[in-house]
Enzyme design. Structure first.
Site, PDB file in Angstrom:
ATOM      1  CD  GLU A  70      40.644   1.475  27.937  1.00  0.00           C
ATOM      2  OE1 GLU A  70      39.533   2.051  27.833  1.00  0.00           O
ATOM      3  OE2 GLU A  70      40.916   0.428  27.327  1.00  0.00           O
ATOM      4  CG  PHE A 119      43.262  -3.926  14.573  1.00  0.00           C
ATOM      5  CD1 PHE A 119      42.025  -3.338  14.344  1.00  0.00           C
ATOM      6  CD2 PHE A 119      43.440  -4.701  15.713  1.00  0.00           C
ATOM      7  CE1 PHE A 119      40.981  -3.525  15.236  1.00  0.00           C
ATOM      8  CE2 PHE A 119      42.395  -4.888  16.610  1.00  0.00           C
ATOM      9  CZ  PHE A 119      41.157  -4.300  16.370  1.00  0.00           C
ATOM     10  CD  GLN A 120      42.555  -2.555  19.226  1.00  0.00           C
ATOM     11  OE1 GLN A 120      43.366  -3.226  19.822  1.00  0.00           O
ATOM     12  NE2 GLN A 120      41.312  -2.408  19.641  1.00  0.00           N
ATOM     13  CE  LYS A 156      50.787  -9.106  21.030  1.00  0.00           C
ATOM     14  NZ  LYS A 156      49.517  -9.577  20.470  1.00  0.00           N
ATOM     15  CG  MET A 172      29.702  25.870  37.980  1.00  0.00           C
ATOM     16  SD  MET A 172      29.447  27.053  39.311  1.00  0.00           S
ATOM     17  CE  MET A 172      30.482  26.379  40.601  1.00  0.00           C
TER      18      MET A 172
END
Ligand code: TPP
Ligand code: MG
Lengths: 575, 172
Positions: free
Chosen positions: A50, A112-113, A162, A479
């Protein structure tokens, strides 16, 4: 016509003329993916992480000035977007992230999630929404697009439970044409008298300097800026984010300013008597020690965001509004006052600047034993005729692109300036390539940065994105190593990446072409040939000098006139 | 630069997340919230907040702009810049010995506070006024023990015809 929440989302995106969604599926967005599956118009780009989706949407937005769209699931889907949102937020990039949320009945139950998406992203978005009613989906999308793209742009997150996307619950769909957000009125018209005052100040300057930032590009003000500079023939510099806002190849351009800016740009900042700052935010990488910043100058600041004014540096005159429209007016006032300009003083000023230029602060020691990274960028510039979309990651390679690739057009230079996000370059290049399928898109990266989103090589194959990756492989987090050399007596703690993969083989295993260049005499032909391979992603792994540093450099806490120059030009006499 | 006291009035959308956006702005940018009061207004869709903070002149300008920039903020005003009225409410539960009752009654009268609940051992007092008056009352209590103290934080409103409106200039 009645539509489900999922179908409404798709229709809203179509009304906003969205072409691409960058996303990754999961439980909470399966209804939306099902609606997307049935749709023929919007193309979904399946990333491999993602974070990649957010940077790709961001790169798309930076390349074509349209908002980038992301679709992810709840929980880990949205937490993986945090870096991408923060990156876009810091650089004011318009973006809409749609995240699934657990159904309303489970919200707050550690389901969940489940993750508190709006809570997590509040400080790294311009605004965010949690939709709690199917009837407000359309309105929320309209608001989100307005907020993301107007005023000072930025990312907006829409979190959708959802159950609101259930295919069996349908309502009539109406996309509002216009919407009034009473608490959001970013457009402001600046007072003409103030613009006129600015014109007078500018025309009375004896040692003027123009300093521009990303606001020129985001505000599509490059044409007006060009007119202004050509009319005045004043020197101009740009921040990292503003490169390409004014053609770098023009003689008025002194190069980038700030920590790794040119000698002439930084010295002119220090000596100028009137500074015109446009769409820039006085970032600490630009100002150095603020108490030593432009000590002799009256400062005029043009910006769309009132909160940018006098945030870091107290300014004498501020013009708030869209950079393009203010510059347009400013140009017409300047035409009226142009006779006031004392060109004998301006000539003297240019003489002084030309002396600083003679320092040739970007000169570097050539070698026929090892490839110099600066030379790679110079060659890249040559072989792409300076017209590629160039993305980068973060580190020395990023600064070398900024210094040696002379961007002449806006939107060509795509990098994470504000947050400095390693891992940005490759996914951002995917977005740019999708926005401009026929253009050359190059990702200049380092061997450490590229590994942070390397999984996107797989996405590139799926969508046949012919990106050219130029990996300046110095076997160091260059760097970091540079700072350790300068400020930690060469104690290179963890800046060496042990066990570096064979990048050309790695690229080949992903189905791309891999090239390794390690001899200076091969650079010209091999780089040219690799860039000329059509329709394929080519990973060009260039083995470069491990010890090269980025110069000039201003240490934090120092002023613009206190630059560290490269050993190559330390002995050059100031003519 | 010495920090000064500022009292800020805000009208915000009465929406999910508005309060945390404002609180988050303060913590993210290193400002303190000395007191904060929030409640709905006659327009149900809008909440009014009164916020007291201590900071420098330069910082308050930046803070006002940042608050104004929040999408949920309908209007915002620094009341300190004009003549305004302030009130704060205090509820106090005191442990009060027999021999202190007389004194406490006298003090509540002087400060125009009210005793709103009494038990054998406690007195509960309500008082409104400017913050300084509340603080003066607290100091005057001397030996009397405070069991519990609840303050509303300051509320503020402009004096005269001035007001903080929903659709005026205000925003930007
Ligand atoms: C996500 C992230 N982590 C850490 C850093 C700090 N950082 C800045 S530059 C750099 C090294 C980058 O190394 P490389 O990609 O090889 O580029 P080079 O400097 O060698 O060109 C690091 C670790 C960062 N910018 N981003
Ligand atoms: Mg490296």
């Amino acid at each position: 016509m009645k539509l489900s929440g999922s179908e409404i989302i798709i229709e809203c995106l179509k009304k906003e003329k969205v072409k691409y969604i960058f996303g990754y599926p999961g439980g909470a967005v399966l209804h939306i993916y099902d609606a997307l599956f049935k749709d023929k118009e919007i193309k979904h780009v399946l990333v491999r992480h993602e974070q990649g989706a957010t940077h790709a949407a961001d790169g798309y937005a930076r390349a074509c000035n349209k908002p980038g769209i992301v679709l992810v699931t709840s929980g880990p889907g949205i937490t993986n977007c945090v870096t991408g949102l923060a990156t876009a937020h810091m650089d004011s990039i318009p973006m809409i992230v749609i995240s699934g949320q657990v159904s309303r009945q489970y919200v707050g139950s550690d389901a969940f999630q489940e993750a508190d998406a709006t809570g997590i992203t509040r400080p790294i978005t311009k605004h965010n929404f949690l939709i709690d009613d199917i009837n407000s989906i359309a309105e929320t999308f309209k608001k989100a697009f307005i907020i993301a793209t107007s005023g000072r742009p930025g990312p907006v997150l829409i979190d959708i439970p959802k159950d609101l996307t259930d295919p069996n619950v349908k309502i009539p769909f109406n996309y509002p044409k216009k919407i009034n957000i009473r608490s959001y009125k970013p457009q402001k018209k600046e007072n003409d008298i103030k613009i006129q005052q600015a014109a007078e100040l500018i025309c009375n300057a004896k040692k003027p300097m123009i300093y521009t930032g990303g606001g020129i590009i985001l505000g599509k003000a490059d044409k007006q800026l060009h007119q202004l500079v050509k009319k005045l023939k004043y020197p101009i510099t740009s921040t990292l984010m503003g490169l390409g806002g004014f053609p770098s190849s023009n003689q008025e351009f002194l190069g980038m300013l700030g920590m790794h800016g040119t000698y002439e740009a930084n010295m002119a900042m220090h000596e100028c008597d009137v500074l015109l700052a446009i769409g820039a935010r006085f970032d600490d990488r630009v100002t150095g020690d603020t108490s030593k910043f432009c000590p002799k100058a009256k400062i005029i600041h043009i910006d769309i965001d009132p909160s940018s004014i006098s945030k870091i540096i107290q300014v004498d005159l501020s013009l708030i509004g869209e950079t393009a429209s203010i510059l347009k007016k400013l140009n017409s006032y300047i035409t009226r006052h142009i006779k006031k300009i004392d060109y004998s003083s301006i000539d003297k000023w240019w003489n002084k600047i030309n002396k600083w230029k003679k320092k040739k602060c970007l000169a570097y020691t050539k070698s026929n034993k090892i490839i110099k990274p600066q030379l790679v960028i110079e060659k890249l510039y040559e072989f792409t005729q300076g017209d590629a979309y160039v993305t980068s990651d973060v580190g020395q390679h990023q600064m070398w692109v900024a210094q040696y690739y002379k961007f002449d057009k806006p939107n060509r230079w795509i990098n994470s300036g504000g947050l400095g996000t390693m891992g940005f370059g490759l996914p951002a290049a995917m977005g740019a390539q999708l926005a401009f399928p026929k253009s050359n898109v190059v990702c200049v990266t380092g061997e450490a940065s590229i590994l942070m989103c390397i999984q996107e090589l797989s996405t590139c194959l799926q969508y046949r994105l012919p990106i050219k990756i130029v990996n300046l492989n110095n076997r160091y987090m260059g760097m970091v190593r540079q700072w350790q050399e300068f400020f930690y007596e060469g104690r290179y703690a963890m800046s060496y990446v042990d066990a570096i993969p064979d990048f050309s083989k790695l690229a080949e295993s992903f189905g791309h072409v891999g090239v390794r260049i390690d001899k200076p005499e091969q650079l010209d032909t091999m780089l040219k040939d690799a860039l000329n391979i059509k329709n394929k992603l080519v990973f060009i792994d260039v083995i470069t000098d491990q010890t090269e540093n980025v110069y000039p450099m201003i240490q934090s806490g120092k002023g613009h006139h206190e630059m560290h120059l490269s050993p190559t030009n330390e002995d050059t006499e100031l003519a | 630069m010495k920090d000064k006291r500022y009292i800020i009035s805000l009208l915000v959308e009465n929406e999910f997340g508005s309060l945390s956006r404002i609180a988050g702005l303060f913590s993210a940018r290193g400002y303190n919230i000395h007191s904060l009061n929030v409640a709905p207004t006659n327009d149900e869709s809008i909440s009014r907040m009164t916020l007291v903070t201590f900071c420098s002149d330069q910082k308050i300008n930046q803070l006002m702009k940042q608050l104004d920039k929040l999408v949920d903020v309908v209007n915002v005003k620094d009341l300190t810049q004009e003549t305004h009225l302030e009130r704060e409410m205090l509820l106090l539960k005191l442990r009060c010995k027999k021999n202190q009752r007389e004194e406490l009654k006298r003090l509540t009268d002087i400060f125009r506070a009210r005793i709103i609940d009494v038990t054998d051992t406690t007195y509960t007092i309500e008082m409104t006024g400017v913050t300084d008056k509340l603080l003066a009352f607290l100091t005057s209590l001397g030996e009397i023990n405070i069991i519990e103290m609840v303050r509303s934080g300051s509320l503020g409103i402009s004096r005269g015809v001035e007001s903080l409106e929903v659709n005026k200039r205000g925003k930007k």
